[in-house]
Design a protein around this motif. Structure first.
Motif, PDB file in Angstrom:
ATOM      1  N   ILE A   1       0.846  -1.198   0.000  1.00 24.33           N
ATOM      2  CA  ILE A   1       0.000   0.000   0.000  1.00 24.33           C
ATOM      3  C   ILE A   1       0.879   1.245   0.000  1.00 24.33           C
ATOM      4  CG2 ILE A   1      -1.746   1.307   1.300  1.00 24.33           C
ATOM      5  CD1 ILE A   1      -2.794  -1.397   2.371  1.00 24.33           C
ATOM      6  N   SER A   2       1.927   1.220   0.823  1.00 18.85           N
ATOM      7  CA  SER A   2       2.824   2.369   0.913  1.00 18.85           C
ATOM      8  C   SER A   2       3.488   2.661  -0.438  1.00 18.85           C
ATOM      9  CB  SER A   2       3.878   2.106   1.993  1.00 18.85           C
ATOM     10  OG  SER A   2       4.940   3.021   1.891  1.00 18.85           O
TER      11      SER A   2
ATOM     12  N   LYS B   1       0.745   3.923  -3.010  1.00 24.35           N
ATOM     13  CA  LYS B   1       0.232   5.273  -2.732  1.00 24.35           C
ATOM     14  C   LYS B   1       1.291   6.336  -3.001  1.00 24.35           C
ATOM     15  CE  LYS B   1      -4.020   4.921  -1.382  1.00 24.35           C
ATOM     16  NZ  LYS B   1      -5.078   5.665  -2.053  1.00 24.35           N
ATOM     17  N   ARG B   2       2.509   6.046  -2.610  1.00 23.96           N
ATOM     18  CA  ARG B   2       3.563   7.051  -2.772  1.00 23.96           C
ATOM     19  C   ARG B   2       3.914   7.262  -4.245  1.00 23.96           C
ATOM     20  NH1 ARG B   2       5.252   8.658   2.047  1.00 23.96           N
ATOM     21  NH2 ARG B   2       7.195   9.569   1.302  1.00 23.96           N
TER      22      ARG B   2
ATOM     23  N   GLU C   1       1.420   6.857  -6.629  1.00 22.07           N
ATOM     24  CA  GLU C   1       0.201   7.535  -7.066  1.00 22.07           C
ATOM     25  C   GLU C   1       0.234   9.029  -6.752  1.00 22.07           C
ATOM     26  OE1 GLU C   1      -3.885   6.628  -5.516  1.00 22.07           O
ATOM     27  OE2 GLU C   1      -3.161   4.598  -5.927  1.00 22.07           O
ATOM     28  N   TRP C   2       0.652   9.358  -5.527  1.00 27.93           N
ATOM     29  CA  TRP C   2       0.688  10.764  -5.110  1.00 27.93           C
ATOM     30  C   TRP C   2       1.651  11.587  -5.955  1.00 27.93           C
ATOM     31  CZ3 TRP C   2       0.972   8.802   0.588  1.00 27.93           C
ATOM     32  CH2 TRP C   2      -0.326   8.558   1.056  1.00 27.93           C
ATOM     33  N   ARG C   3       2.580  10.884  -6.620  1.00 28.29           N
ATOM     34  CA  ARG C   3       3.548  11.611  -7.463  1.00 28.29           C
ATOM     35  C   ARG C   3       3.206  11.482  -8.934  1.00 28.29           C
ATOM     36  NH1 ARG C   3       7.354   9.099  -3.390  1.00 28.29           N
ATOM     37  NH2 ARG C   3       8.419  10.861  -2.406  1.00 28.29           N
ATOM     38  N   ASN C   4       2.006  10.990  -9.165  1.00 27.52           N
ATOM     39  CA  ASN C   4       1.574  10.839 -10.543  1.00 27.52           C
ATOM     40  C   ASN C   4       2.372   9.770 -11.309  1.00 27.52           C
ATOM     41  OD1 ASN C   4      -0.333  11.448 -12.352  1.00 27.52           O
ATOM     42  ND2 ASN C   4       0.425  13.483 -12.884  1.00 27.52           N
TER      43      ASN C   4
ATOM     44  N   PRO D   1       5.489   1.979   5.706  1.00 24.87           N
ATOM     45  CA  PRO D   1       4.670   3.147   6.076  1.00 24.87           C
ATOM     46  C   PRO D   1       5.319   4.061   7.110  1.00 24.87           C
ATOM     47  CG  PRO D   1       3.294   1.204   5.940  1.00 24.87           C
ATOM     48  CD  PRO D   1       4.722   0.736   5.797  1.00 24.87           C
TER      49      PRO D   1
ATOM     50  N   ALA E   1       9.581  13.785  -6.235  1.00 29.41           N
ATOM     51  CA  ALA E   1       8.931  14.949  -5.634  1.00 29.41           C
ATOM     52  C   ALA E   1       8.737  14.681  -4.146  1.00 29.41           C
ATOM     53  CB  ALA E   1       7.587  15.181  -6.306  1.00 29.41           C
ATOM     54  N   LYS E   2       8.914  15.725  -3.342  1.00 32.34           N
ATOM     55  CA  LYS E   2       8.783  15.582  -1.900  1.00 32.34           C
ATOM     56  C   LYS E   2       7.306  15.473  -1.518  1.00 32.34           C
ATOM     57  CE  LYS E   2      10.820  17.806   2.118  1.00 32.34           C
ATOM     58  NZ  LYS E   2      11.026  16.569   2.847  1.00 32.34           N
ATOM     59  N   LEU E   3       7.007  14.605  -0.587  1.00 29.58           N
ATOM     60  CA  LEU E   3       5.624  14.461  -0.138  1.00 29.58           C
ATOM     61  C   LEU E   3       5.479  15.014   1.274  1.00 29.58           C
ATOM     62  CD1 LEU E   3       4.816  10.812  -1.306  1.00 29.58           C
ATOM     63  CD2 LEU E   3       4.241  12.945  -2.462  1.00 29.58           C
ATOM     64  N   GLU E   4       4.246  15.237   1.642  1.00 27.43           N
ATOM     65  CA  GLU E   4       3.963  15.739   2.985  1.00 27.43           C
ATOM     66  C   GLU E   4       3.869  14.519   3.919  1.00 27.43           C
ATOM     67  OE1 GLU E   4       3.229  17.405   6.188  1.00 27.43           O
ATOM     68  OE2 GLU E   4       1.364  16.438   5.627  1.00 27.43           O
ATOM     69  N   ASP E   5       4.894  14.311   4.734  1.00 21.58           N
ATOM     70  CA  ASP E   5       4.999  13.072   5.498  1.00 21.58           C
ATOM     71  C   ASP E   5       4.936  13.259   7.014  1.00 21.58           C
ATOM     72  OD1 ASP E   5       5.174  11.373   3.340  1.00 21.58           O
ATOM     73  OD2 ASP E   5       7.360  11.519   3.187  1.00 21.58           O
TER      74      ASP E   5
ATOM     75  N   GLU F   1       3.639  10.186   8.938  1.00 23.20           N
ATOM     76  CA  GLU F   1       4.556   9.052   8.856  1.00 23.20           C
ATOM     77  C   GLU F   1       5.722   9.228   9.828  1.00 23.20           C
ATOM     78  OE1 GLU F   1       3.097  10.575   6.440  1.00 23.20           O
ATOM     79  OE2 GLU F   1       2.655   9.285   4.725  1.00 23.20           O
TER      80      GLU F   1
ATOM     81  N   VAL G   1      -1.777   7.060  10.111  1.00 24.12           N
ATOM     82  CA  VAL G   1      -1.115   6.734   8.844  1.00 24.12           C
ATOM     83  C   VAL G   1      -1.939   5.691   8.089  1.00 24.12           C
ATOM     84  CG1 VAL G   1       0.933   5.638   7.824  1.00 24.12           C
ATOM     85  CG2 VAL G   1       1.222   7.330   9.630  1.00 24.12           C
TER      86      VAL G   1
ATOM     87  N   TYR H   1      -3.487   6.234   4.343  1.00 26.13           N
ATOM     88  CA  TYR H   1      -3.176   5.392   3.184  1.00 26.13           C
ATOM     89  C   TYR H   1      -4.389   4.605   2.694  1.00 26.13           C
ATOM     90  CZ  TYR H   1       1.796   6.449   3.213  1.00 26.13           C
ATOM     91  OH  TYR H   1       3.008   7.098   3.110  1.00 26.13           O
TER      92      TYR H   1
ATOM     93  N   GLN I   1      -2.501  14.694  -1.414  1.00 24.28           N
ATOM     94  CA  GLN I   1      -2.099  13.486  -0.707  1.00 24.28           C
ATOM     95  C   GLN I   1      -2.253  13.683   0.794  1.00 24.28           C
ATOM     96  OE1 GLN I   1       1.281  12.314   0.760  1.00 24.28           O
ATOM     97  NE2 GLN I   1       2.123  14.320   1.088  1.00 24.28           N
TER      98      GLN I   1
END
Lengths: 248, 440
Positions: A25-26, A29-30, A32-35, A201, A226-230, A233, B373, B377, B389
């Motif tokens: 999943i991680s 999703k990561r 997907e979030w970056r296209n 995750p 690209a940096k994500l908002e983490d 996490e 989290v 997700y 996101q």
């Protein structure tokens, strides 16, 4: 350009005991979030070798003994060869707990019985039997990409050969065998580890490393993600570090 | 004589611990009793040979099934006692026996119902030869404590083989591993035969879809939940037993999982000889055990607590509250010993299938950020822009459980219900806050 990664999930039904689905999943999703399009390909019992070859990242989780013996039967010589070639070729992969042991040379039970592994990684695992404690608890390790946190729960003690490096060194916890302060293993772009939690995750930097390596491998060019908002996490990550009394 | 002294000491310990609100009142006396006389349980049972004993084991549903049986038996005039929920190791059983016996070690009850921890069942069977054993199900649960499902089943089988025909087994036919258990004693099966409860696909956290006999993949004619259903092995021919009891009576309990608990309780009491009418009217008056769909009224709202302690029980709680049209939910995740220290299992829960139907999803507990989290997700990606996101705007994160409950209750409209899904120790904390007193 549209980028796409195929995530190969080896035996999602059988080798999936400790929430390891979270790693898939991680990764998905990561991306997907970056296209980046992420396709999860489930490689179930009886999967076709052609499907395995199409994967850009591989993941395999832990299993109960009975399930693992079913998987052993399914892993034909041809499948082992293909997986070995992919690992040697630098296809990134993450192998947790049972899968990590399985990639090694053998698993030796307390009574001396040897269960052959896939023999792809230069490592072996021994069980010392019921009189020895399982290695259980929250764990934190130091790696070349900063710290990783997780939860370990294994009876087997794993020892690395000369041709393979540990994934990290123990800060708190047991790791490969509770003795030599090593945890996990790395070989080319493949990583083995005892860390559940699940590992990705709560360690977004590690998830991103796998994604980055796969893109680089597939598109033959360096990638910066690209940096994500983490925030969440890292708060989950810190919670384990704090629990173990380790500052980041 | 020794046991009389043990009983006296135990009762004193119990009354001190409850008057000082020390907690552990349901296990300490037994712990002390067993350390003075390790054969305490065996000897008490022997001395009370007319007491009928019912043991209940399984990952999910022990407490509710026990309470259902107690309700039915008491309704027909029997004197019944049960060990306290959660006090299901040998010390809890010893405590319960001690507290229900007089100073001469005589237990003046007709039935003793004991829920037994999965790992403790073989130990309990060394001390007690029960009249009835009910085995409900086996799911993955606290792998750090119990080990793997296959190991538990192996140990159960060894222990059951040693029983005599005095013991009647009541087994869940829909759980392949349970149905595969055998011994020399009479066996009765319960299972579902109602398409209304059918589930279209397997949930992710499924453990036993392989034949316990030959390891081939099982074929399911119907799935009810997790790996429970009408199954068959096309390879060796092993399949769900034919002769099963499958007519659940109605109660206030929601959820497919409770259908199984009701079936188990009804079948057992039928075997005991209670009439259908009596069972039916008893179930009509049934009040859920604490934290098991227990409803608490607070500031004009109803708060329902559904203990959700492992992937299967969490999935089934989500399924039950979705059917009840739940809008406000609070998930509380702890990682203490009774919860299991490893919280990885939340990734085996199928949140993806449920969370879109809720309006407010609050999270709290020792491991609040792990849960946050997980929900982040599980949320659908709105679009591909990076900003989106960011987690679901429905998600509310509370490090403090008091705040979580207060705000969740406040944000629940007057005519609606707040559903709280906590792990075990979290459930005790939630109740303590809602009711203002400690249970254990």
């Amino acid at each position: 350009m549209n980028y796409k990664l195929t995530i190969g999930w080896l035996y999602p039904e059988l080798m999936s005991t400790y929430g390891d689905r979270g790693n898939i999943i991680s990764l998905a999703k990561r991306c997907e979030w970056r296209n980046i399009e992420a396709e999860v390909r489930r490689l179930e019992l009886g999967f076709k070798i052609e499907d395995l070859k199409k994967c850009d990242i591989l993941f395999m989780g832990g299993a109960q003994d009975k399930q693992q013996s079913i998987v052993s039967h399914d892993f034909s010589t041809q499948k082992i060869k293909t997986l070995k070639r992919m690992i040697e070729d630098g296809i990134p992969g993450l192998y947790i707990c049972g899968a990590y042991q399985f990639l090694g040379k053998y698993y030796k039970e307390a009574d001396g019985t040897i269960i052959k592994g896939l023999g792809i990684l230069d490592l072996y695992t021994e069980s010392r039997g019921k009189n020895f404690k399982r290695l259980i608890g929250n764990i934190i390790i130091e790696t070349r990409i900063k710290k990783l946190v997780g939860f370990e729960n294994h009876g087997g003690r794993t020892y690395l050969g000369k041709n393979i490096k540990p994934l990290g060194t123990i800060v708190k916890g047991f790791g490969n065998n509770g003795d030599d302060k090593t945890e996990g293993a790395m070989y080319k772009n493949s990583f083995g580890s005892y860390l559940h939690g699940p590992i990705l995750p709560k360690n977004p930097h590690f998830a991103d490393l796998l994604i980055q390596l796969s893109l680089k491998k597939k598109y033959k060019q360096p990638f910066s993600l690209a940096k994500l908002e983490d925030t969440l996490e890292w708060k989950a990550h810190e919670a384990i570090a704090n629990r173990l009394g380790i500052g980041l | 004589m020794l046991n009389s002294i043990v009983v006296i000491i135990g009762k004193i310990v119990s009354s001190i611990s409850s008057s000082l609100k020390l907690g552990h009142g349901s296990t300490w006396p037994g712990h002390i009793a067993l350390s003075i006389n390790k054969n305490f349980i065996k000897e008490i049972v022997k001395q009370n040979s007319s007491l009928k004993i019912i043991l209940i084991a399984g990952t999910n549903g022990k407490t509710t099934t026990g309470k259902l049986i107690q309700t039915i038996l008491e309704h027909s005039g029997k004197k019944v006692f049960q060990n306290e929920a959660g006090a299901n190791l040998l010390n809890g059983i010893a405590s319960s026996m001690l507290l229900h016996s007089n100073l001469l070690c005589k237990i003046n009850y007709d039935y003793g119902i004991f829920e037994v921890d999965e790992a403790a069942l073989p130990l309990a069977l060394k001390e007690i030869t029960p009249d009835y054993i009910i085995l409900l199900n086996l799911f993955r649960d606290q792998l750090d404590r119990y080990g793997e499902v296959n190991t538990i089943v192996k140990n159960w089988q060894i222990a059951l083989k040693k029983l005599s025909s005095k013991t009647t087994l009541v087994l869940n036919s829909d759980d392949p591993q349970i149905a595969h258990l055998s011994n020399v004693t009479p066996i009765f099966y319960f299972g579902l035969n109602d398409k209304k409860f059918e589930q279209a696909k397997h949930q992710h956290a499924v453990d036993s879809t392989y034949c316990p006999n030959c390891k081939s993949k099982l074929y399911y004619h119907t799935i009810y939940y997790s790996h429970l259903g009408d199954w068959e092995c096309k390879n060796c021919g092993f399949k769900r037993p034919k002769d099963i009891f499958s007519t659940p009576l109605s109660t206030k309990l929601d959820g497919v999982y409770n259908q199984y608990n009701i079936l188990a309780a009804t079948l057992t009491t039928k075997i005991i000889g209670i009439s259908q009418d009596s069972i039916k009217s008893a179930l009509g008056s049934f009040v859920p055990a604490f934290g098991r769909q227990e409803a608490i009224a607070i500031n004009g709202r109803i708060v329902k607590i559904l203990l959700s302690k492992n992937p299967t029980s969490f999935n089934e709680s989500l399924r039950a509250i979705k059917n009840l049209n739940a809008k406000n939910v609070l998930f509380v995740l702890n990682d203490r010993i009774p919860d299991g220290r490893d919280v990885s299992w939340i990734w085996d829960v199928d949140f993806e299938d449920y969370i879109d139907t809720f309006n407010i999803i609050s999270v709290s507990g020792d491991r609040v950020y792990d849960m946050a989290v997980r929900i982040k997700y599980a949320s659908k990606t709105q679009n591909s822009k990076l900003k989106s996101q960011n987690y679901n705007s429905k998600l509310k994160i509370y490090r403090n459980l008091n705040d979580a409950i207060t705000n969740s209750v406040k944000s629940t409209p007057g005519d609606k219900t707040l559903y709280i899904l906590p792990t075990y120790s979290a459930m005790l904390e939630v109740r303590k806050i809602l009711i203002g007193k400690k249970i254990l």
